[in-house]
Scaffold this active site. Structure first.
Site, short mmCIF file in Angstrom:
data_model
loop_
_atom_site.label_atom_id
_atom_site.label_comp_id
_atom_site.label_asym_id
_atom_site.label_seq_id
_atom_site.Cartn_x
_atom_site.Cartn_y
_atom_site.Cartn_z
N GLY A 1 0.83 -1.20 0.00
CA GLY A 1 0.00 0.00 0.00
C GLY A 1 0.86 1.25 0.00
O GLY A 1 2.07 1.20 0.25
N CYS A 2 0.25 2.39 -0.29
CA CYS A 2 1.01 3.64 -0.38
C CYS A 2 1.50 4.08 1.00
O CYS A 2 2.68 4.40 1.18
CB CYS A 2 0.18 4.73 -1.05
SG CYS A 2 -1.46 4.98 -0.36
N PHE A 3 0.61 4.09 1.99
CA PHE A 3 1.04 4.47 3.34
C PHE A 3 2.11 3.50 3.87
O PHE A 3 3.12 3.93 4.42
CB PHE A 3 -0.15 4.51 4.30
CG PHE A 3 -1.05 5.71 4.14
CD1 PHE A 3 -0.53 7.00 4.13
CD2 PHE A 3 -2.42 5.57 4.03
CE1 PHE A 3 -1.36 8.12 4.01
CE2 PHE A 3 -3.26 6.68 3.91
CZ PHE A 3 -2.73 7.95 3.90
N ALA B 1 5.64 4.29 2.33
CA ALA B 1 6.29 5.45 2.95
C ALA B 1 6.71 5.14 4.38
O ALA B 1 7.78 5.55 4.84
CB ALA B 1 5.34 6.65 2.92
#
Lengths: 341, 341, 341, 341
Positions: A150-152, A155
Site C-alpha cells: 500500500g502507499c502508506f 512510505a
C-alpha cells in the site's frame, strides 16, 4: 517483449501503470479491462493519452482475459476483488502483480478483520511475496504472485526499516503521522473529495484504525524481530498526489546515537536501492521532490531523545504503479530502473 | 422579526442564506427543508455552525411547510423544482424569493427550450420580478414573487447595463468570457469536480449554449432597448468560489469615448447601488476583492476601439444568497445593506 | 466608543484586526501605522475594503502615534520590534495588546535564546498577562499589557490544557504534529511561499526547534504543575489559512480512561469558553469548520493507550487577530463575543 | 552526442530544459550557468534531481562559457539579456536557441517599444528564425539562431494559423482571452504570486498591452497575408502551469462554414505536426490533457457566426523548454519527437 494485461485500467493506479508501460523498453500491453458500463477509448477517458494510446478498454470477463496471450497481469483492483482474479491467472502460469491488499498480510484473521471480508483463497497467502524491493528483492525475483504494498505502508516501512534492523530491540514507541493527497482515495466521486470541500482544508481520519496499519506493523515487526505496534494516523490534504509521513520514534533506553550515525545506517541499508534517497543532516525532503517519480526521499532529525523521520513518496508511483513496475522489472529480470527514470 | 423559511437548506446556496440570516437583525428562521434521506442537524452537516445553529433539517412536504407560521420563503431549489413550490406559498400570502431560473425568463418558450422542461405555472411568469436591485429596485419593493438572478447573469448584466443604457444602439457585438469557481455547480459529488481533476486544471463548457445565456440576453436587450445576443462562454476554474467575467464590447461606429468617460457613466448609473464598486482607470478588480462579500466590482479598460470590462462577484453571495437577502431587504422595507456588510 | 490604534496595519494580522474592528459595535479606529515606503489607502492595498475603509495608512513615528487620542493599541508587529513600542503607550496610560512574542515568555533567557535578541524591557515581562482567555480570563480583565499568544501555541495549549489540568502528573510524553496554512508566515514575498512552490507540496520545518515551542512548554507546564517538554513539529501545507494540530499523548501508567470521560473533562473545562467547541466521540474537526471564525474546535480519540487530540483554528483569527479582539473585549468590559460572531 | 550549454539553468524554464535533456538520447549537457550569488548543486536547488543530476551550477562569465566545448546553447535568459550573449556563441560557430523575446520580432521598433530597451544587435534580427516548428520547419532546419516563441504566442498562433491560412482575408476580428498558470511569470518571489494571494483568486492584467501581443500579431498577419491586430488579454489563474486560450473569431462576411469543415482544415494543416492534436467536434481540450507534455491541444466550436477555439499547452514545455528541445531536434537532424514523448 513481455506481454502484459492491466485489470482496472481506468482507475488512478491503472492508468498510471499504463503510462509507465508505454515508456517501458521491454513491455507490450496485450490487454486491458475495467469495471465500466460500456467500452471507451482510453484517450477519451484520459485525454493526455490522445494519439499516444487510443485503445479501447471494456469490462472483460475473467474467461476473456484468460484467452489473451500474456505473461503477466497487473491487478489494479479493489480489495476483496483481486483475490477472485489472481488464482485464474496463476493457474494459467502467468505472473500476477496484485495492487490490492488481498495477499499482503501473512495472518488471514488480521486480513479478514481489517477488510471485513472472508478470504476465499487462503492457499495462496503463503506463496505471495510482499513486494517491497528494498527489503525482499531476492524473494521477488522468484515469485509468481506479488503483493504490491500500500502507499502508506511504503512510505512508513521504508522510513523505519533501517532503524528497526539496527536498534529495533531498543525502540519502545512509533507514531506515524501521514499526510496524503486525494488520489490515494481512488478515482471516484464523493462529496468529501469535491474541490470546494478539500481546498483550504485538512482532516485526520481512521485514527489508529486504518486498514493499512496491520500491514505496517507486520513489516516493522519482521524488521525489528519483535512485536511493533505503531500508531498510524492519516490526514487528507489539499494535494492531488503525494504522501509525507512524519515518524516519531521513542526508545526504551537513553538514545545517545548521533543523527549523523543514524543517517549512515540508512545510507548503508539502502546502498543498493536505486529509488531511496537519504537526505543529509539538516535537510528534509518535500513532497515536490518525489512528485511524478518513483523515489522515496527520507530525512532524519533528532529532537531531544526522539528520532523524527520524514518520508516522502508519490502515492501513485512508489506508492502503487511505479513500485508495481519496479517489481515487474525484478520478477522478469529487467533492469530495476527500466521505464522508471 | 420577519419569519422566514429556507427550502434547499443543505445546498451551497441554502446554507449561505442561513448564515446570512443568522446575522440579520430583522429576521428569524422559522423553518427549513432539504431533499435529504433522513433528518440531520445543520451543524453536523456544516460543522462551522456548531453551537451557532444546531437545528435539525428534514425533507418536509409542501403541506408541512405551509403549516409553518412564516412571512417569506427562500427557494434554493433546482430549476424545474421551484415552480412546483412557489404557487403554494404565494396562495398563502407569503413572499417568495426563488433562486432557481423558473421565473426569470419573460418568454416561456425560451425557458422551456433552455431548461428542457414544460413550465407548469405560466400564470406566474408575468407577476415575477427579476431581482437585480441595481436595475429594478422599485419593482422589487412591490413584488411578492422575486426571481433571483443567476450568478453568471449577475456578473454579466451588471458589467454591461450602464453601457447598454448609454450607447446600446451603437453596440454591435458582446462577448462574455466568464471564469467561475466550482461551487457554482452545486453541492454534489461528480468526478469532474473532484479535487484531483480540477486542481491545476481549467476548461470551457457549453460554449454559446449555457442555459444562463438567454437570461443575460433578455436583460441586456431591455437595457439597450434593442435586441442583443451576447456570446457567453463559461470556464470552470480551480477555485472554491468567485466569478470573474471578462467582457468584450465592439461598436458599430467609431468608438471615440475615453475610458474616463465610460467610468463616469458607470459611477453615475450605480450611484445608489451600495454593492457595486467601480474601479478607477488603470486598475482592475480581482476575485479576492469580492470573496465572501455581496459586492460586484467592475473595472473598465479600452483596447483599441474595444471596451473591455472586468466584473467580479462571489457566486454564492452577490451571485445567489447575498443578492437574495438584498432583495428580501428591499421587499420588506429593511435597509438594503442589512445583514450584508 | 473605545478609540483604538493598529500598528502593523498592512500585515495579514493587522488588516484582519481592522476588519474585525470595523464590525465591532464598541470600537472606533483612531489611528494606524505600517512599515511602508509611502502612504497608501488601505482599500488600494486591500481592495476588499474599497468603500468600506478608505483611510490612508503611513509609517508613523512613535511620537506621532502617541499624539493620537486613543485608549488601546494593537501591536501587530514582528518579534523584537514590539518591545520598542509597547512601553511608550503604557507610559501614556494606554492599554497594549501585543501580537508579537516579546512579552509572552516568563523566562527572559528563554526569550533571548529563542528569538536571538536581547530584550530591552525586562521590567515589563512580569506585568504582562498571557492572553489565552480560556485560561487567564481574570488576569486579562485587569492587565494593561497583554501578550497575545502565537497561532501554534493557541491550537496546542487549548488542545492539552484540560488534560494537563486533570492528569498532568501521569503524562509522560507529548508530541504535537501541526499543519499550517501559509499566512502564518506573514505577508511577504519569498520563493518558498510562491504558489507554484507550495501548491501540491508540503514540508516539515524547524523540527523540535520552532520558536513557539518554549511558549507551548511554558503553558503546558503551568497547567500540568510539572515540567512538560512537548515535541513540536510544524508543517507548511498548501492552504491559505488554518492550523490543524494532531497531538499525541502518552502516559506513565496504564491509561484506562475512556474517551467519553476525557471528552467530559474537556467540556467541563471549557464550559465558560464561548470559542472552544468539543466534538462528540467518534467525530473529529476539520479546518473548514473554523475557517474565518474565532473558534477552536477540538476532537479526541483513543488509539491503544495513547490519547490523540485534533485541534483546529484559523491562524489569523483565534491564532492572532480574533483572539486579540477577544482579549480587548475582556480587558475593556465588553461582551467576550462582541464583534466576533 | 550533441554537446549543449544551458544558460539560466535555475529558472523554471532552464531546469525544465535540463530535465528534458537528461532523458534525451542524443544530447550531453556540457555546461551550465545561472545568475546566482554563489555556486549551488542543481539537486540542492531542485531536490527532484537528487542522485540524477548533482552537477554544480554557477554564474559563469561569457568568456568562461565560450571555453566550454559545445555545439549548441540554450539561452533561458530574461528579455534584453539574451541579446548580449547570443552573438558570442554565434561567432564561435555554435547554434543558439534563445528563449527570450530578443530575436522574435522582425520590426526592431516594435521590439524596442514593447520591451522598452534599445536593441544592440540589429544585424542578427534578419538571420533569426521564429521557432514555431508547425509553421517554419524548413527554415528551422537551416538556422543557427532560433528565436523560441513565447508561451502565449505559441498557444495563440497555433490556435489560429490554419484559419488565417484558409480564410484570413475574411476574418475581421480576433480576441484572445488567455488564462495562465503562475510559472509563466518566472521563478521569483513576488507578493502577487504568494500562495495566499493567488489561491482562490484570478485577475486580468496588461489588457491589450501585453508584450507578447506584437509577436502574436506578427505571425497571424503573416499567416493571413494581411494585417491582423488581435486583442490579447491574459489572466493569471491559480494553477502551477498550463495555458488555456479561448479565441473568438468574427468574420467580415456571412460565416457559413460548418464546424466539421473547419476541424478538417485544422487536421490537414497539422497533419505533419506530431505535437498538435485537434479535437473532434463536440469535445474541447482541458489543461490537464497537456500538462507535463509538449502537446498543444485544440478544440473548435461555432457559436452563432463566431468561431470559438480553445487551445491548451503546458507553458513550460510547448510554451518554452519543450518547444526549444523540439527546435533543437529539427536543427540538429534528430527525430522531432526525440526526448519529448
Amino acid at each position: 517483449m513481455l506481454k502484459v494485461i492491466v485489470c482496472g485500467a481506468t482507475g488512478y493506479t491503472g492508468v498510471e501503470i499504463i503510462k509507465l508501460l508505454l515508456k517501458h523498453p521491454e513491455v507490450k500491453i496485450a490487454g486491458m479491462s475495467a469495471k465500466i458500463d460500456k467500452p471507451v477509448k482510453m484517450s477519451d477517458e484520459f485525454p493526455e493519452l490522445k494519439g499516444i494510446f487510443d485503445e479501447v478498454v471494456e469490462d472483460k470477463s475473467i474467461q476473456d482475459l484468460l484467452k489473451i496471450d500474456a505473461d503477466l497481469v497487473f491487478l489494479a483492483l479493489p480489495h476483496t476483488v483481486s483475490m477472485e482474479f489472481a488464482p485464474h491467472f496463476l493457474k494459467k502460469g502467468m505472473k500476477v502483480i496484485d495492487l490490492s491488499a488481498d495477499f499482503r498480510l501473512d495472518d488471514l484473521s488480521v486480513y479478514e478483520k481489517s477488510y471485513k471480508h472472508k478470504h476465499s483463497f487462503k492457499e495462496y497467502i503463503g506463496t505471495a511475496v510482499y513486494g517491497l524491493p528494498e527489503l525482499y528483492k531476492d524473494k521477488i525475483k522468484k515469485t509468481k504472485l506479488l503483493a504490491n504494498p500500500g502507499c502508506f505502508p511504503t512510505a512508513s516501512i521504508l522510513s523505519l526499516a533501517p532503524l528497526m534492523d539496527k536498534i529495533g530491540q531498543a525502540i519502545s514507541d512509533v507514531i506515524i503521522d501521514a499526510k496524503t493527497g486525494v488520489t490515494g482515495a481512488g478515482r471516484k466521486a464523493a462529496l468529501a473529495f469535491h474541490f470546494s470541500e478539500l481546498s483550504d482544508n485538512m482532516w485526520a481520519y481512521k485514527v489508529g484504525a486504518h486498514q493499512h496499519a496491520p500491514e505496517i506493523n507486520q513489516e516493522l515487526s519482521k524488521a525489528a524481530k519483535k512485536n511493533i505496534t505503531a500508531l498510524f494516523v492519516p490526514h487528507l490534504s489539499p494535494m492531488k498526489r503525494g504522501i509525507l509521513a512524519t515518524v516519531y520514534v521513542s526508545m526504551n533506553k537513553k538514545n545517545d546515537f548521533a543523527c549523523a550515525d543514524i543517517i549512515k545506517w540508512y545510507k548503508a541499508f539502502y546502498k543498493n536501492a536505486p529509488f531511496v534517497r537519504i537526505y543529509e543532516e539538516g535537510t528534509l525532503p518535500k513532497i515536490s521532490g518525489v512528485l511524478n517519480s518513483n523515489f522515496c526521499d527520507i530525512g532524519i532529525a533528532k529532537a531531544g531523545e526522539k528520532i523524527v523521520i520524514i518520508s516522502c513518496i508519490d502515492n501513485l508511483l512508489k506508492g502503487a504503479a511505479g513500485q508495481a513496475v519496479q517489481n515487474m522489472n525484478i520478477m522478469c529480470g529487467f533492469k530495476e530502473e527500466a521505464g522508471l527514470l
